[in-house]
Design a protein around this motif. Sequence first.
Motif, PDB file in Angstrom:
ATOM      1  N   ARG A 183      -2.931  -0.045  -2.908  1.00 27.97           N
ATOM      2  CA  ARG A 183      -1.954   0.379  -3.452  1.00 27.97           C
ATOM      3  C   ARG A 183      -1.750  -1.023  -4.644  1.00 27.97           C
ATOM      4  N   THR A 237       0.520   6.908  -1.822  1.00 27.17           N
ATOM      5  CA  THR A 237      -0.212   7.723  -3.238  1.00 27.17           C
ATOM      6  C   THR A 237      -0.949   7.172  -4.528  1.00 27.17           C
ATOM      7  N   ASN A 238      -0.741   7.731  -5.477  1.00 24.12           N
ATOM      8  CA  ASN A 238      -1.716   6.751  -6.142  1.00 24.12           C
ATOM      9  C   ASN A 238      -1.854   6.192  -7.819  1.00 24.12           C
ATOM     10  N   GLY A 274       1.181  -1.269  -0.172  1.00 20.65           N
ATOM     11  CA  GLY A 274      -0.110   0.053   0.087  1.00 20.65           C
ATOM     12  C   GLY A 274       0.865   1.428   0.028  1.00 20.65           C
TER      13      GLY A 274
HETATM   14  N1  LIG Z   1      -3.576   5.763  -2.443  1.00 22.25           N
HETATM   15  C1  LIG Z   1      -4.896   4.920  -2.775  1.00 22.25           C
HETATM   16  C2  LIG Z   1      -4.087   3.658  -1.912  1.00 22.25           C
HETATM   17  C3  LIG Z   1      -4.264   3.407  -0.333  1.00 22.25           C
HETATM   18  C4  LIG Z   1      -3.620   3.153   0.348  1.00 22.25           C
HETATM   19  O1  LIG Z   1      -2.427   1.833  -0.160  1.00 22.25           O
HETATM   20  N2  LIG Z   1      -3.196   3.258   1.339  1.00 22.25           N
HETATM   21  C5  LIG Z   1      -2.421   2.457   2.756  1.00 22.25           C
HETATM   22  C6  LIG Z   1      -1.762   3.659   3.755  1.00 22.25           C
HETATM   23  C7  LIG Z   1      -0.351   3.389   4.348  1.00 22.25           C
HETATM   24  C8  LIG Z   1      -0.013   2.259   4.707  1.00 22.25           C
HETATM   25  O2  LIG Z   1      -0.366   2.018   5.683  1.00 22.25           O
HETATM   26  O3  LIG Z   1       0.996   1.484   3.266  1.00 22.25           O
HETATM   27  C9  LIG Z   1      -6.044   4.787  -1.772  1.00 22.25           C
HETATM   28  O4  LIG Z   1      -5.784   6.064  -1.443  1.00 22.25           O
HETATM   29  O5  LIG Z   1      -6.364   3.946  -2.799  1.00 22.25           O
END
Ligand SMILES: N[C@@H](CCC(=O)NCCCC(=O)O)C(=O)O
Length: 246
Positions: free
Chosen positions: A115, A70-71, A67
């Motif tokens: 992500r 960022t996107n 995850g």
């Molecule tokens: N940014 C994307 C994916 C969300 C995500 O991976 N969050 C991770 C939070 C931090 C972690 O636990 O590594 C979205 O907003 O959909």
Amino acid sequence: MNIRPLVGVIACRREVEGHPAHMVTDKYLRALRDYGLEPIMLPVWQGQGQEDARALLARLDGLVLTGSYTNVLPERYGAEREPENTRDDVDRDAAAMSWVPLALEQQLPLLGICRGFQELNVAFGGSLHQAVQRVPGRLDHREPEGEKAEQYAPVHDLEIQPGGRLAALYPEASTRVNSLHQQGVDRLGEGLRVEALAPDGLVEAISVADAPGFTLAVQWHPEWEPQSHPLYDAIFKGFAAACATH
Ligand SMILES: N[C@@H](CCC(=O)NCCCC(=O)O)C(=O)O
């Protein structure tokens, strides 16, 4: 000597003390070690060649796409950027899009988280909602306010699709999972299988339908205290077993 399977963990590009850095948060690495694996952070080099990437993955027993706050760039799935989409990591995007087909080519066990789940969908030609909370009929999947333990606590039901890879790992038809994401699957990538759904119908887990090995990606965060959640535990046990036999 007990040799732990070597698992590559994709890094995010961040800035630390004013310096460009490659980073993985501890919980991903710790979860992999707790399940008998040897995690190794994989920097995301600009302009890494395909042969270099192929050779790198050939040295691994598994790959984790983590995850990140960022996107995936919306241009990668043919969309215009929406106002809520403010944080990019173009080097991570490039690495993930390069490594997914190479991992499948090598039948390298692949686990995507949040992500990383979204990256797998985009790598297969799928698209993303950039602000799920604005999509009619969808829940707000963003993390709740509070301490980390509150943010990573289970918050919504999950319906596991029968007959899939996730159902093979975990026999119950439903459970509850955490939710810390603003983006989500819009169009499912060609060749991907839906493994689980949220109550609002949002896709929460996918696999590569014709991949012989372990290729599972989930929207939630099973790396958060996996040994205290039977589904998260089953995912890491299944991934670890696949890495051990790769
Ligand atoms: N940014 C994307 C994916 C969300 C995500 O991976 N969050 C991770 C939070 C931090 C972690 O636990 O590594 C979205 O907003 O959909």
